[in-house]
Design an enzyme around this catalytic site. Structure first.
Site, PDB file in Angstrom:
ATOM      1  N   ARG A 222       0.827  -1.212   0.000  1.00  0.00           N
ATOM      2  CA  ARG A 222       0.000   0.000   0.000  1.00  0.00           C
ATOM      3  C   ARG A 222       0.859   1.258   0.000  1.00  0.00           C
ATOM      4  O   ARG A 222       0.534   2.246  -0.666  1.00  0.00           O
ATOM      5  CB  ARG A 222      -0.913  -0.023   1.226  1.00  0.00           C
ATOM      6  CG  ARG A 222      -1.805   1.207   1.331  1.00  0.00           C
ATOM      7  CD  ARG A 222      -2.729   1.118   2.537  1.00  0.00           C
ATOM      8  NE  ARG A 222      -3.298   2.441   2.791  1.00  0.00           N
ATOM      9  CZ  ARG A 222      -3.200   3.097   3.931  1.00  0.00           C
ATOM     10  NH1 ARG A 222      -2.541   2.562   4.950  1.00  0.00           N
ATOM     11  NH2 ARG A 222      -3.741   4.291   4.067  1.00  0.00           N
TER      12      ARG A 222
ATOM     13  N   HIS B 248       0.534   4.034  -2.963  1.00  0.00           N
ATOM     14  CA  HIS B 248       0.114   5.415  -2.739  1.00  0.00           C
ATOM     15  C   HIS B 248       1.199   6.421  -3.077  1.00  0.00           C
ATOM     16  O   HIS B 248       0.892   7.556  -3.439  1.00  0.00           O
ATOM     17  CB  HIS B 248      -0.359   5.587  -1.296  1.00  0.00           C
ATOM     18  CG  HIS B 248      -1.775   5.169  -1.097  1.00  0.00           C
ATOM     19  ND1 HIS B 248      -2.687   5.902  -0.390  1.00  0.00           N
ATOM     20  CD2 HIS B 248      -2.442   4.079  -1.553  1.00  0.00           C
ATOM     21  CE1 HIS B 248      -3.861   5.292  -0.409  1.00  0.00           C
ATOM     22  NE2 HIS B 248      -3.731   4.179  -1.095  1.00  0.00           N
TER      23      HIS B 248
ATOM     24  N   HIS C  96      -5.812  -7.206  -3.473  1.00  0.00           N
ATOM     25  CA  HIS C  96      -6.680  -7.410  -2.315  1.00  0.00           C
ATOM     26  C   HIS C  96      -6.632  -8.837  -1.812  1.00  0.00           C
ATOM     27  O   HIS C  96      -7.245  -9.151  -0.789  1.00  0.00           O
ATOM     28  CB  HIS C  96      -8.120  -7.043  -2.671  1.00  0.00           C
ATOM     29  CG  HIS C  96      -8.395  -5.577  -2.603  1.00  0.00           C
ATOM     30  ND1 HIS C  96      -9.582  -5.022  -2.999  1.00  0.00           N
ATOM     31  CD2 HIS C  96      -7.636  -4.547  -2.175  1.00  0.00           C
ATOM     32  CE1 HIS C  96      -9.554  -3.706  -2.825  1.00  0.00           C
ATOM     33  NE2 HIS C  96      -8.368  -3.400  -2.327  1.00  0.00           N
TER      34      HIS C  96
ATOM     35  N   TRP D   3     -10.308  -9.810   2.862  1.00  0.00           N
ATOM     36  CA  TRP D   3     -10.881 -10.217   1.582  1.00  0.00           C
ATOM     37  C   TRP D   3     -10.813 -11.735   1.393  1.00  0.00           C
ATOM     38  O   TRP D   3     -11.691 -12.322   0.778  1.00  0.00           O
ATOM     39  CB  TRP D   3     -10.140  -9.540   0.431  1.00  0.00           C
ATOM     40  CG  TRP D   3     -10.475  -8.102   0.213  1.00  0.00           C
ATOM     41  CD1 TRP D   3     -11.475  -7.598  -0.563  1.00  0.00           C
ATOM     42  CD2 TRP D   3      -9.793  -6.959   0.752  1.00  0.00           C
ATOM     43  NE1 TRP D   3     -11.468  -6.217  -0.535  1.00  0.00           N
ATOM     44  CE2 TRP D   3     -10.441  -5.794   0.266  1.00  0.00           C
ATOM     45  CE3 TRP D   3      -8.695  -6.800   1.589  1.00  0.00           C
ATOM     46  CZ2 TRP D   3     -10.033  -4.506   0.584  1.00  0.00           C
ATOM     47  CZ3 TRP D   3      -8.282  -5.516   1.925  1.00  0.00           C
ATOM     48  CH2 TRP D   3      -8.939  -4.392   1.427  1.00  0.00           C
TER      49      TRP D   3
ATOM     50  N   ASP E 126     -14.941  -3.936  -5.388  1.00  0.00           N
ATOM     51  CA  ASP E 126     -14.615  -5.331  -5.678  1.00  0.00           C
ATOM     52  C   ASP E 126     -15.763  -5.989  -6.430  1.00  0.00           C
ATOM     53  O   ASP E 126     -15.554  -6.665  -7.448  1.00  0.00           O
ATOM     54  CB  ASP E 126     -14.352  -6.101  -4.375  1.00  0.00           C
ATOM     55  CG  ASP E 126     -13.169  -5.568  -3.600  1.00  0.00           C
ATOM     56  OD1 ASP E 126     -12.101  -5.380  -4.213  1.00  0.00           O
ATOM     57  OD2 ASP E 126     -13.304  -5.342  -2.381  1.00  0.00           O
TER      58      ASP E 126
END
Length: 391
Positions: free
Chosen positions: A154, A158, A286, A302, A345
């Site tokens: 992540r 980002h 994910h 997830w 999703d």
């Protein structure tokens, strides 16, 4: 890869939302694994004096690269270096250490190398275990101890994903307090958690061997492999931001929201140069991580194994029965047992152009790994200029 915070927030997560599996943190991020070579510069740095007399050569084979600021030692080949090791068993020069200063010169590796070749008397300062292999090993140890691989994915996403087709790039501006990327709601938790987890590694390797932005990219790729994913090449040469203003001013139009439609996904990812296949492939990240209500308002992982980088995300989208719910934080999401999915999703199933890619990746993990790797490398290198293959 997305909008997860480490503190309470009402921010909606993006399509790559909250891929950080909650790392095994203690109250103050203590008990992080020690990096190779010592915990502090006082332990890692050592100084020696070599005199090239009696016809002896220096006896150090170094890995010179003009872009570096240090000279990594590839081997001790004899000469005065080997003599030093024989006479000083407690302060030996080892392969993998790096020369950081030669007769008062630092940073200019060309001049440092020239002094090593021409000066008869050499006062050298070296840093233990300072090369690419030790850096990767330190990252792998961190991920094994703290289960924090997903948040590194992540962090890299980002840093690079703020590119909107015109401006923005991976330059580690998020680390700089003030306006811009550090204070973006979409980045909540990253400066506090991810950068704190990396702090011992950063303190040792940046900027001696690597930039912040390159470290974040490498950390994500090492994490992906460590969790069972593909080996993704990392190229180097990203330039760090010097001021908070070097980052982009807001996430608007750059980082997507997790409660939006398929069209929103295209609106965000299309200007970056991604097509439908790329968007679905990237969403597959994910497969690791989970959402935390105190960060994003969404709850749950997830997949069944939030630290296994495989194609379970696509399999679960297709095979499980998903029921829409409003969680205790008032957020709409989808639930199947312990697992959850976001609106974005589910959009991958509902959109007729996205769904065939979901089906293909569920049936063929290698196809997903291949497509993900290509799209991921492009994302990590957005607007970065010319990069090199070797650190």
């Amino acid at each position: 890869m997305g909008n997860a915070s480490c503190c309470k927030s009402d921010v909606s997560p993006d399509v790559q939302a909250t891929v950080d599996a909650k790392p095994a943190l203690d109250s103050s991020l203590k008990s992080l694994p020690a990096v190779a070579g010592g915990k502090t510069d006082k332990e890692r740095l050592y100084s020696i004096k070599l005199v090239k007399s009696d016809g002896l050569k220096l006896g150090l084979d170094v890995d010179y690269m003009a872009e570096r600021s240090v000279l990594p030692i590839m081997s001790v080949t004899g000469g005065v270096a080997e003599k030093w090791n024989q006479e000083n068993p407690d302060i030996q020069i080892h392969k993998g250490d790096s020369i950081v200063e030669v007769n008062g010169t630092t940073g200019d590796v060309a001049q440092m190398l020239d002094k090593c070749k021409t000066d008869v008397e050499l006062e050298l300062t070296l840093c233990r275990c300072l090369n690419y292999d030790h850096l990767v090993a330190d990252l792998e140890k961190l991920f094994a101890v703290k289960n924090c691989g997903p948040i590194m994915i992540r962090l890299s996403w980002h840093d690079a994903g703020v590119y909107n087709g015109m401006d923005g790039c991976p330059n580690a501006a998020m680390r700089l307090a003030g306006s811009g990327e550090h204070s973006m709601a979409a980045n909540a938790g990253l400066p506090q958690v991810a950068l704190s987890l990396l702090e011992p590694i950063t303190e040792k390797y940046v900027p001696r061997l690597i930039s912040h932005a390159d470290l974040w990219a490498l950390a994500a790729n090492v994490a992906i492999k460590a969790m069972g994913g593909p080996e993704i090449p990392t190229r180097f040469g990203r330039i760090d931001a010097s001021h908070a203003s070097d980052g982009v001013p807001s996430a608007e139009g750059r980082l997507p929201d997790g409660d939006k439609s398929a069209q929103h996904i295209r609106d965000i990812f299309g200007p970056k140069g991604f097509d439908d296949r790329d968007m679905v492939a990237l969403s597959g990240a994910h497969t690791v991580g989970m959402c935390h209500g105190d960060r994003s308002g969404f709850e749950g992982p997830w997949t069944d194994d939030k630290l296994l980088f495989d194609n379970s995300y696509f399999k679960d989208l297709l095979r499980k029965t998903w029921a829409k719910e409003t969680n205790k934080h008032g957020k709409a999401q989808y639930r199947s047992g312990e697992a959850m999915m976001l609106t974005t999703d589910m959009a991958l199933l509902e959109d007729p152009a996205f769904k065939p890619h979901v089906e293909r990746y569920a049936a063929d993990q290698k196809a997903w790994f291949d497509d993900f790797s290509k799209a991921w490398v492009r994302l990590q290198e957005f607007n970065s200029g010319e990069l090199r293959d070797i650190l």
